[in-house]
Design a protein around this motif. Structure first.
Motif, PDB file in Angstrom:
ATOM      1  N   CYS A   1       0.632  -1.097  -0.002  1.00  0.00           N
ATOM      2  CA  CYS A   1       0.030  -0.142  -0.008  1.00  0.00           C
ATOM      3  C   CYS A   1       0.888   1.325   0.088  1.00  0.00           C
ATOM      4  O   CYS A   1       0.491   2.168  -0.700  1.00  0.00           O
ATOM      5  N   THR A   2       1.886   1.315   0.765  1.00  0.00           N
ATOM      6  CA  THR A   2       2.793   2.209   0.811  1.00  0.00           C
ATOM      7  C   THR A   2       3.520   2.811  -0.497  1.00  0.00           C
ATOM      8  O   THR A   2       3.812   3.775  -1.122  1.00  0.00           O
ATOM      9  N   SER A   3       3.817   1.615  -1.236  1.00  0.00           N
ATOM     10  CA  SER A   3       4.598   1.682  -2.598  1.00  0.00           C
ATOM     11  C   SER A   3       3.437   2.391  -3.474  1.00  0.00           C
ATOM     12  O   SER A   3       3.908   3.061  -4.546  1.00  0.00           O
ATOM     13  N   ILE A   4       2.167   2.184  -3.498  1.00  0.00           N
ATOM     14  CA  ILE A   4       1.171   2.941  -4.096  1.00  0.00           C
ATOM     15  C   ILE A   4       1.304   4.514  -3.829  1.00  0.00           C
ATOM     16  O   ILE A   4       1.097   5.340  -4.796  1.00  0.00           O
ATOM     17  N   ASP A   5       1.283   4.513  -2.625  1.00  0.00           N
ATOM     18  CA  ASP A   5       1.098   5.845  -2.099  1.00  0.00           C
ATOM     19  C   ASP A   5       2.298   6.789  -2.254  1.00  0.00           C
ATOM     20  O   ASP A   5       2.006   7.860  -2.670  1.00  0.00           O
ATOM     21  N   LEU A   6       3.511   5.992  -2.244  1.00  0.00           N
ATOM     22  CA  LEU A   6       4.757   6.811  -2.634  1.00  0.00           C
ATOM     23  C   LEU A   6       4.565   7.463  -4.122  1.00  0.00           C
ATOM     24  O   LEU A   6       5.486   8.638  -4.389  1.00  0.00           O
ATOM     25  N   GLN A   7       4.086   6.737  -5.016  1.00  0.00           N
ATOM     26  CA  GLN A   7       3.680   7.161  -6.406  1.00  0.00           C
ATOM     27  C   GLN A   7       2.966   8.433  -6.564  1.00  0.00           C
ATOM     28  O   GLN A   7       2.630   8.762  -7.583  1.00  0.00           O
ATOM     29  N   GLY A   8       2.418   8.893  -5.585  1.00  0.00           N
ATOM     30  CA  GLY A   8       1.147   9.753  -5.637  1.00  0.00           C
ATOM     31  C   GLY A   8      -0.203   9.089  -6.311  1.00  0.00           C
ATOM     32  O   GLY A   8      -1.110   9.995  -6.768  1.00  0.00           O
ATOM     33  N   ILE A   9      -0.168   7.880  -6.085  1.00  0.00           N
ATOM     34  CA  ILE A   9      -1.554   7.307  -6.720  1.00  0.00           C
ATOM     35  C   ILE A   9      -2.496   7.124  -5.689  1.00  0.00           C
ATOM     36  O   ILE A   9      -2.165   6.512  -4.501  1.00  0.00           O
ATOM     37  N   PRO A  10      -3.880   7.651  -5.862  1.00  0.00           N
ATOM     38  CA  PRO A  10      -4.912   7.628  -4.842  1.00  0.00           C
ATOM     39  C   PRO A  10      -5.347   6.366  -4.644  1.00  0.00           C
ATOM     40  O   PRO A  10      -6.062   6.252  -3.286  1.00  0.00           O
ATOM     41  N   GLU A  11      -5.079   5.194  -5.045  1.00  0.00           N
ATOM     42  CA  GLU A  11      -5.412   3.857  -5.095  1.00  0.00           C
ATOM     43  C   GLU A  11      -4.842   3.105  -3.863  1.00  0.00           C
ATOM     44  O   GLU A  11      -5.016   1.855  -3.758  1.00  0.00           O
ATOM     45  N   TYR A  12      -4.142   3.763  -2.992  1.00  0.00           N
ATOM     46  CA  TYR A  12      -3.362   3.126  -1.986  1.00  0.00           C
ATOM     47  C   TYR A  12      -4.082   2.614  -0.867  1.00  0.00           C
ATOM     48  O   TYR A  12      -4.005   1.680  -0.177  1.00  0.00           O
ATOM     49  N   ALA A  13      -5.534   2.944  -0.757  1.00  0.00           N
ATOM     50  CA  ALA A  13      -6.656   2.403   0.065  1.00  0.00           C
ATOM     51  C   ALA A  13      -7.538   1.504  -0.603  1.00  0.00           C
ATOM     52  O   ALA A  13      -8.324   0.730   0.105  1.00  0.00           O
ATOM     53  N   THR A  14      -7.140   1.157  -1.613  1.00  0.00           N
ATOM     54  CA  THR A  14      -7.785  -0.129  -2.551  1.00  0.00           C
ATOM     55  C   THR A  14      -7.682  -1.358  -2.031  1.00  0.00           C
ATOM     56  O   THR A  14      -8.469  -2.097  -1.599  1.00  0.00           O
ATOM     57  N   PRO A  15      -6.480  -1.845  -1.742  1.00  0.00           N
ATOM     58  CA  PRO A  15      -6.183  -3.194  -1.113  1.00  0.00           C
ATOM     59  C   PRO A  15      -6.632  -3.253   0.208  1.00  0.00           C
ATOM     60  O   PRO A  15      -6.449  -2.334   0.924  1.00  0.00           O
TER      61      PRO A  15
END
Length: 346
Positions: free
Chosen positions: A165-179
């Motif tokens: 989830c953090t790897s998604i968030d670090l890219q600035g992608i809002p889907e970090y809360a999807t998993p």
């Protein structure tokens, strides 16, 4: 060696996904790890329904990773003989993983709207990851890279999920809360040796019941009637005993579930892990601010049905009765039917 089985499907009549890139990134992550010799990645693409049992049986993986399309309550999208979409239902997936729960530790469903399947599979598998909404290719790939970076570093599954989830968030992608992760932590890391139950050669009853003549049950002083239990070590014939339930607000549900679990887990049974899973689900639910009592009831029902098939269930019925009476009082009218499993009635 930990085997990771990566399954993928991208039917012709669905949108094109970057599944090869995801597999490549996972493999590259392993090659960069100093622990790469401890893991094996196996990939199977263009997945068809019949492949599921074949690949799980043949490869015997520890982790199963699926990449592809999900359809929410309709299931996951695999391929038919012509490469077109064929959905496999949530119920069928749950039954499949029930057969492999002694082998599979973790399932990752990297597909849109797969949280429904994750919840069903979690009945049998300790750790399952699903997606609570649609997820794009970039976010899905970044989640996989983060998850396996942590795994190949020796982290536990919760840390792997958090890293994904953090790897998604670090890219600035809002889907970090999807998993979303469904995980239970076991009290026992391995099977405990089961001590044989000594039996009285005259009546074939366990020593726990020798000299026990009083079959009445006391639950806060409100139980009436008696039960007569006969049968051999494996079989109980119970005359139903009438019981009056305590007020729900007086029940310490955590304590009652803990006691039921301790009693039942001492039984000698090949379904031990299924019983543990059911109790873990029930105890996870009651920790929530507003527990769903039906979820708890369903989990307890599973545990008791497996327990009834166990060797020696008859010898622990009397111990179960008072605690199950209190538990069903807390659960409410819909779950009074559980009392019948141990010879009680209202």
């Amino acid at each position: 060696m930990t085997k990771i089985l990566i399954l993928s499907a991208n039917p012709k009549n669905t949108s094109n996904l970057r599944l090869d890139e995801e597999v490549r990134e996972i493999k590259n992550t392993l090659q960069l790890s100093p622990h790469r010799d401890e893991f094996e990645i196996i990939t199977e693409s263009a997945l068809q329904v019949d492949d599921l049992t074949r690949f799980l049986s043949h490869h015997q993986p520890t982790i199963v990773h699926f990449s592809g399309h999900g359809s929410g309550t309709d299931g996951l999208a695999l391929e038919d003989n012509y490469g077109h979409q064929q959905l496999v239902s949530t119920q069928a997936l749950a039954k499949l993983f029930d057969l492999f729960q002694q082998q599979v530790e973790c399932v990752v469903l990297n597909a849109c709207y797969s949280e429904t399947q994750a919840a069903a599979i979690h009945q049998h598998i300790d750790c399952v990851v699903g997606m609570n909404q649609a997820i794009g290719d970039k976010a899905a790939i970044k989640f996989s890279v983060g998850f396996y970076t942590a795994l190949f570093s020796g982290r536990d599954y919760q840390d792997c999920f958090d890293m994904g989830c953090t790897s998604i968030d670090l890219q600035g992608i809002p889907e970090y809360a999807t998993p979303e992760i469904k995980i239970r932590r076991r009290r026992y890391q391995r099977e405990q040796p089961i001590k044989p139950v000594k039996s009285d050669k005259n009546n074939d009853m366990s020593n726990d019941n020798q000299g026990s003549q009083n079959r009445s049950v006391s639950v806060g002083g409100s139980v009436t009637g008696s039960a007569i239990q006969t049968g051999d070590y494996d079989t109980a014939n119970i005359n139903y005993q009438q019981v009056s339930l305590p007020a729900p607000e007086t029940v310490n549900i955590q304590a009652e579930l803990n006691t039921l679990r301790e009693i039942i887990e001492k039984l000698k049974t090949s379904d031990r892990r299924k019983i543990e899973n059911a109790f873990e689900d029930a105890q996870e639910e009651i920790k929530k601010p507003q527990a769903d009592k039906d979820e708890v009831g369903e989990a307890l029902n599973r545990a008791l049905k497996y327990a009834k098939k166990a060797e020696g269930f008859a010898s622990v019925v009397e111990k179960i009765q008072p605690h199950l009476a209190k538990t069903t009082a807390w659960l409410g009218d819909n779950w009074h039917k559980l009392l019948g499993l141990v010879g009680l009635t209202i």
